[in-house]
Design a protein around this motif. Structure first.
Motif, PDB file in Angstrom:
ATOM      1  N   THR A   1       0.843  -1.190   0.000  1.00 21.70           N
ATOM      2  CA  THR A   1       0.000   0.000   0.000  1.00 21.70           C
ATOM      3  C   THR A   1       0.878   1.239   0.000  1.00 21.70           C
ATOM      4  O   THR A   1       2.091   1.143   0.162  1.00 21.70           O
ATOM      5  N   ASP A   2       0.255   2.391  -0.165  1.00 27.54           N
ATOM      6  CA  ASP A   2       0.983   3.660  -0.146  1.00 27.54           C
ATOM      7  C   ASP A   2       0.870   4.342   1.213  1.00 27.54           C
ATOM      8  O   ASP A   2       0.906   5.565   1.318  1.00 27.54           O
ATOM      9  N   ALA A   3       0.722   3.573   2.261  1.00 28.24           N
ATOM     10  CA  ALA A   3       0.558   4.119   3.611  1.00 28.24           C
ATOM     11  C   ALA A   3       1.766   4.963   4.002  1.00 28.24           C
ATOM     12  O   ALA A   3       2.900   4.663   3.637  1.00 28.24           O
ATOM     13  N   VAL A   4       1.494   6.034   4.749  1.00 28.45           N
ATOM     14  CA  VAL A   4       2.540   6.915   5.248  1.00 28.45           C
ATOM     15  C   VAL A   4       2.378   7.022   6.764  1.00 28.45           C
ATOM     16  O   VAL A   4       1.280   7.229   7.256  1.00 28.45           O
ATOM     17  N   VAL A   5       3.480   6.882   7.488  1.00 21.27           N
ATOM     18  CA  VAL A   5       3.453   6.925   8.947  1.00 21.27           C
ATOM     19  C   VAL A   5       4.017   8.265   9.413  1.00 21.27           C
ATOM     20  O   VAL A   5       5.073   8.696   8.965  1.00 21.27           O
ATOM     21  N   ARG A   6       3.280   8.917  10.317  1.00 25.16           N
ATOM     22  CA  ARG A   6       3.758  10.125  10.996  1.00 25.16           C
ATOM     23  C   ARG A   6       3.912   9.790  12.471  1.00 25.16           C
ATOM     24  O   ARG A   6       3.036   9.168  13.060  1.00 25.16           O
ATOM     25  N   VAL A   7       5.013  10.218  13.059  1.00 24.85           N
ATOM     26  CA  VAL A   7       5.318   9.892  14.456  1.00 24.85           C
ATOM     27  C   VAL A   7       5.380  11.177  15.276  1.00 24.85           C
ATOM     28  O   VAL A   7       5.998  12.152  14.869  1.00 24.85           O
ATOM     29  N   GLU A   8       4.741  11.154  16.426  1.00 24.94           N
ATOM     30  CA  GLU A   8       4.861  12.221  17.427  1.00 24.94           C
ATOM     31  C   GLU A   8       5.246  11.549  18.738  1.00 24.94           C
ATOM     32  O   GLU A   8       4.827  10.436  19.006  1.00 24.94           O
ATOM     33  N   ILE A   9       6.040  12.238  19.525  1.00 24.78           N
ATOM     34  CA  ILE A   9       6.432  11.705  20.823  1.00 24.78           C
ATOM     35  C   ILE A   9       5.982  12.701  21.883  1.00 24.78           C
ATOM     36  O   ILE A   9       6.403  13.856  21.867  1.00 24.78           O
ATOM     37  N   GLU A  10       5.090  12.264  22.756  1.00 28.90           N
ATOM     38  CA  GLU A  10       4.592  13.114  23.832  1.00 28.90           C
ATOM     39  C   GLU A  10       4.690  12.361  25.147  1.00 28.90           C
ATOM     40  O   GLU A  10       4.166  11.257  25.274  1.00 28.90           O
ATOM     41  N   LYS A  11       5.354  12.965  26.089  1.00 30.81           N
ATOM     42  CA  LYS A  11       5.524  12.390  27.423  1.00 30.81           C
ATOM     43  C   LYS A  11       6.082  10.971  27.367  1.00 30.81           C
ATOM     44  O   LYS A  11       5.623  10.080  28.071  1.00 30.81           O
ATOM     45  N   GLY A  12       7.023  10.761  26.495  1.00 32.83           N
ATOM     46  CA  GLY A  12       7.681   9.469  26.394  1.00 32.83           C
ATOM     47  C   GLY A  12       6.895   8.392  25.678  1.00 32.83           C
ATOM     48  O   GLY A  12       7.311   7.245  25.646  1.00 32.83           O
ATOM     49  N   LYS A  13       5.739   8.730  25.098  1.00 28.29           N
ATOM     50  CA  LYS A  13       4.928   7.748  24.377  1.00 28.29           C
ATOM     51  C   LYS A  13       4.842   8.129  22.906  1.00 28.29           C
ATOM     52  O   LYS A  13       4.802   9.299  22.555  1.00 28.29           O
ATOM     53  N   PHE A  14       4.791   7.101  22.084  1.00 27.19           N
ATOM     54  CA  PHE A  14       4.656   7.308  20.648  1.00 27.19           C
ATOM     55  C   PHE A  14       3.190   7.498  20.288  1.00 27.19           C
ATOM     56  O   PHE A  14       2.333   6.753  20.731  1.00 27.19           O
TER      57      PHE A  14
END
Length: 152
Positions: A107-120
């Motif tokens: 698939t053409d899925a795209v992953v965006r990652v944010e890190i808040e308070k030590g959690k993904f």
């Protein structure tokens, strides 16, 4: 007099090229705006150098010393270092997980990652009908706090 003016123009041109090159090789993150600011201050002092020497002031030296002392503060370096490391880590995870999902689910899925308070916090976009399957795959293989699935 003409030689001095020529050397002045050459110095500004060389510094401008150096500054442009330094900004080009700098990765896109919060640190880049600080580099841009410092290089701008140094370029400004290089441009105003003849006026400083005419006035006989020590202003240029003081400005450079102040800029370097702010730059060398341990807390500032530590904060910038942590931000740079987190930015690089997030980008690496985004690339790795995007490729992994694209290879596994075709698939053409795209992953965006944010890190808040030590959690993904993960957002997967362009998932078509395989969204829930991708979400379960990521939860099973990685310890991730929250996964959002967005279809486009």
């Amino acid at each position: 007099m003409l030689e001095a003016f020529s050397a002045y123009i050459k110095n500004i041109a060389v510094f401008t090229l150096f500054a442009a090159f330094a900004e080009l090789i700098m990765p896109e993150n919060n640190f880049k705006k600080y580099l841009h600011f410092v290089l701008g201050l140094l370029l400004l002092t290089a441009i105003l150098e003849p006026m400083f020497s005419l006035l006989g002031t020590d202003l240029e030296q003081k400005m450079i010393q102040k800029t370097l002392s702010v730059w060398a503060e341990e807390d500032v370096q530590k904060q910038w270092g942590e931000e740079m490391i987190l930015d690089i880590y997030k980008k690496e995870l985004e690339q790795k997980w995007t490729k992994e999902l694209q290879d596994k689910f075709y698939t053409d899925a795209v992953v965006r990652v944010e890190i808040e308070k030590g959690k993904f916090l993960i957002t997967i976009t362009d998932v078509c009908e395989k969204g829930e399957e991708m979400k379960q795959y990521m939860k099973k293989n990685y310890d991730i706090g929250e996964i959002l699935v967005e279809s486009s």
